[in-house]
Design an enzyme around this catalytic site. Structure first.
Site, mmCIF file in Angstrom:
data_model
loop_
_atom_site.group_PDB
_atom_site.id
_atom_site.type_symbol
_atom_site.label_atom_id
_atom_site.label_comp_id
_atom_site.label_asym_id
_atom_site.label_seq_id
_atom_site.Cartn_x
_atom_site.Cartn_y
_atom_site.Cartn_z
ATOM 1 N N ARG A 150 0.852 -1.187 0.000
ATOM 2 C CA ARG A 150 0.000 0.000 0.000
ATOM 3 C C ARG A 150 0.890 1.240 0.000
ATOM 4 O O ARG A 150 2.055 1.189 0.407
ATOM 5 C CB ARG A 150 -0.904 0.017 1.232
ATOM 6 C CG ARG A 150 -1.853 -1.170 1.352
ATOM 7 C CD ARG A 150 -2.669 -1.062 2.635
ATOM 8 N NE ARG A 150 -3.644 -2.128 2.776
ATOM 9 C CZ ARG A 150 -3.428 -3.268 3.429
ATOM 10 N NH1 ARG A 150 -2.248 -3.465 4.019
ATOM 11 N NH2 ARG A 150 -4.363 -4.195 3.509
ATOM 12 N N LYS A 181 -2.689 -2.124 7.580
ATOM 13 C CA LYS A 181 -3.915 -1.603 8.194
ATOM 14 C C LYS A 181 -4.118 -2.210 9.575
ATOM 15 O O LYS A 181 -3.802 -3.367 9.811
ATOM 16 C CB LYS A 181 -5.119 -1.928 7.305
ATOM 17 C CG LYS A 181 -5.268 -1.022 6.102
ATOM 18 C CD LYS A 181 -6.585 -1.283 5.394
ATOM 19 C CE LYS A 181 -6.821 -0.299 4.257
ATOM 20 N NZ LYS A 181 -8.106 -0.550 3.574
ATOM 21 N N HIS A 250 -2.646 2.324 -5.717
ATOM 22 C CA HIS A 250 -3.425 1.122 -5.414
ATOM 23 C C HIS A 250 -3.694 0.299 -6.672
ATOM 24 O O HIS A 250 -3.962 -0.902 -6.587
ATOM 25 C CB HIS A 250 -4.737 1.507 -4.721
ATOM 26 C CG HIS A 250 -5.078 0.597 -3.575
ATOM 27 N ND1 HIS A 250 -4.338 0.537 -2.414
ATOM 28 C CD2 HIS A 250 -6.063 -0.326 -3.432
ATOM 29 C CE1 HIS A 250 -4.861 -0.361 -1.596
ATOM 30 N NE2 HIS A 250 -5.909 -0.905 -2.201
ATOM 31 N N ARG A 253 -1.094 -2.226 -6.758
ATOM 32 C CA ARG A 253 -1.396 -3.297 -5.794
ATOM 33 C C ARG A 253 -2.441 -4.244 -6.378
ATOM 34 O O ARG A 253 -2.324 -5.470 -6.247
ATOM 35 C CB ARG A 253 -1.886 -2.675 -4.488
ATOM 36 C CG ARG A 253 -2.267 -3.685 -3.395
ATOM 37 C CD ARG A 253 -2.530 -2.934 -2.100
ATOM 38 N NE ARG A 253 -3.324 -3.677 -1.146
ATOM 39 C CZ ARG A 253 -2.831 -4.538 -0.255
ATOM 40 N NH1 ARG A 253 -1.532 -4.774 -0.228
ATOM 41 N NH2 ARG A 253 -3.618 -5.159 0.595
ATOM 42 N N HIS A 276 -4.825 -9.196 3.790
ATOM 43 C CA HIS A 276 -6.273 -9.074 3.955
ATOM 44 C C HIS A 276 -6.738 -9.889 5.161
ATOM 45 O O HIS A 276 -6.365 -11.064 5.296
ATOM 46 C CB HIS A 276 -7.012 -9.565 2.709
ATOM 47 C CG HIS A 276 -6.929 -8.630 1.552
ATOM 48 N ND1 HIS A 276 -7.217 -8.992 0.257
ATOM 49 C CD2 HIS A 276 -6.601 -7.307 1.492
ATOM 50 C CE1 HIS A 276 -7.059 -7.961 -0.550
ATOM 51 N NE2 HIS A 276 -6.692 -6.925 0.176
ATOM 52 N N TYR A 285 -10.543 -10.487 -6.734
ATOM 53 C CA TYR A 285 -9.550 -10.660 -7.797
ATOM 54 C C TYR A 285 -9.827 -11.891 -8.648
ATOM 55 O O TYR A 285 -9.304 -12.005 -9.754
ATOM 56 C CB TYR A 285 -8.144 -10.727 -7.199
ATOM 57 C CG TYR A 285 -7.744 -9.425 -6.549
ATOM 58 C CD1 TYR A 285 -7.479 -8.286 -7.309
ATOM 59 C CD2 TYR A 285 -7.683 -9.309 -5.163
ATOM 60 C CE1 TYR A 285 -7.143 -7.085 -6.713
ATOM 61 C CE2 TYR A 285 -7.348 -8.104 -4.563
ATOM 62 C CZ TYR A 285 -7.079 -6.999 -5.341
ATOM 63 O OH TYR A 285 -6.755 -5.805 -4.755
#
Length: 308
Positions: A150, A181, A250, A253, A276, A285
């Site tokens: 990120r 995150k 992003h 990414r 994630h 995806y």
């Protein structure tokens, strides 16, 4: 935007200092708390005394003003976190946001570059900018696309590992250690192309960085490169490389995840590499992967060709 009351600002400070949320997330949460404060003031309700029906009505107001479902979801996350924080301090008996859910919205597919576009961007060398900045920018592109980092993870990298380092790259071990995150740490492999691009930047960095600057990537002024500066540099890099679309960090990414899934088919591994928390976030995806297969089918299979 109206200034937050001290009790709300204290929560924002908690998110910044203890939770170490990204600046962009902090800005969105601050805006959401400002909306909550305005709604409570208009209804003449003390926030710590607000009940479920109050919160439900305020969510309805947001929908009535045309706020997007995603923005409402962010608002509810901020509000829920506030009451949870107050609950831990014994300031509220229950969390009135716990039972509320944002309206559902179709999740748009993430935009990704083709393999050819991503490789062209990563290998492009600019000749219209400061040579040291060109070296730096190429290393950044390789980390965004080659490691799926990120933008905050890239700008948060320090030049050396240490107790105060949010993230760093172990060149000898070919591993990037980042703070993602929710202040979750993860380690991802750094490919040979990224290491090749990083090596000249590590040699050139002392010529730009201030003596006490810990950041791996610095601006022309020698201070830590900001997310905004990185976005502008990447957009200019893509334009100079002749890519037909606006490229943001992003997107690289997304490209990393999509291309990795196309090659490996290992959804769990891609989830782990991206950091994630939920496999559902990574599953988007698979739709991009199916689009890739559908295009290949349309282009190659004799039964797929339409009559002219």
């Amino acid at each position: 935007m109206t200034a937050l009351a001290p009790t709300l600002q204290a929560f924002v400070d908690h998110l910044a200092v203890e939770r170490r949320l990204a600046p962009r997330t902090l800005a969105m949460y601050t805006e959401a708390l400002a909306r909550l404060q305005a709604a409570a003031e208009a209804a003449q309700v003390e926030l710590r005394a607000a009940q479920v029906h109050h919160l439900r009505g305020w969510v309805a107001q947001l929908r009535g003003r045309g706020l997007a479902p995603r923005s409402i979801a962010i608002a509810l996350a901020a509000w829920r976190g506030l009451y949870r924080w107050w609950g831990r301090q014994g300031l509220v008996a229950a969390n009135p946001v716990d039972g509320l859910r944002p309206p559902k919205a179709p999740r748009p597919l993430p935009k990704a570059l083709s393999v050819e576009q991503a490789v062209a961007l990563a290998g492009h060398e600019r000749d219209d900018t400061h040579p040291l900045l060109a070296v730096r920018d190429r290393a950044i592109v390789e980390l965004l696309y080659g490691c799926g980092l990120r933008v905050a993870e890239v700008t948060g990298l320090d030049a050396e590992a240490g107790p105060a380092a949010a993230g760093w790259i172990d060149v000898a071990d070919a591993t990037a250690h980042v703070l993602g995150k929710g202040s979750k740490r993860r380690s991802v492999p750094v490919g040979s192309k990224a290491l090749e691009a990083l090596a000249p930047w590590l040699q050139a960095r002392p010529q730009l960085a201030r003596g006490d600057e810990r950041a791996l990537f610095v601006s022309r002024r020698g201070t830590r490169l900001s997310a905004g500066q990185l976005r502008l540099r990447l957009a200019a890099q893509a334009q100079h490389a002749g890519l037909p679309t606006h490229v943001h960090p992003h997107m690289l990414r997304h490209s990393y995840a999509s291309h990795l899934l196309q090659s490996s088919g290992d959804l769990r591994a891609v989830q782990e590499l991206l950091g994630h928390a939920s496999i559902g976030t990574t599953q988007v995806y698979t739709k991009l992967d199916f689009q890739h297969l559908a295009k290949a089918y349309d282009a190659a299979h004799p039964r797929a060709r339409r009559k002219s």
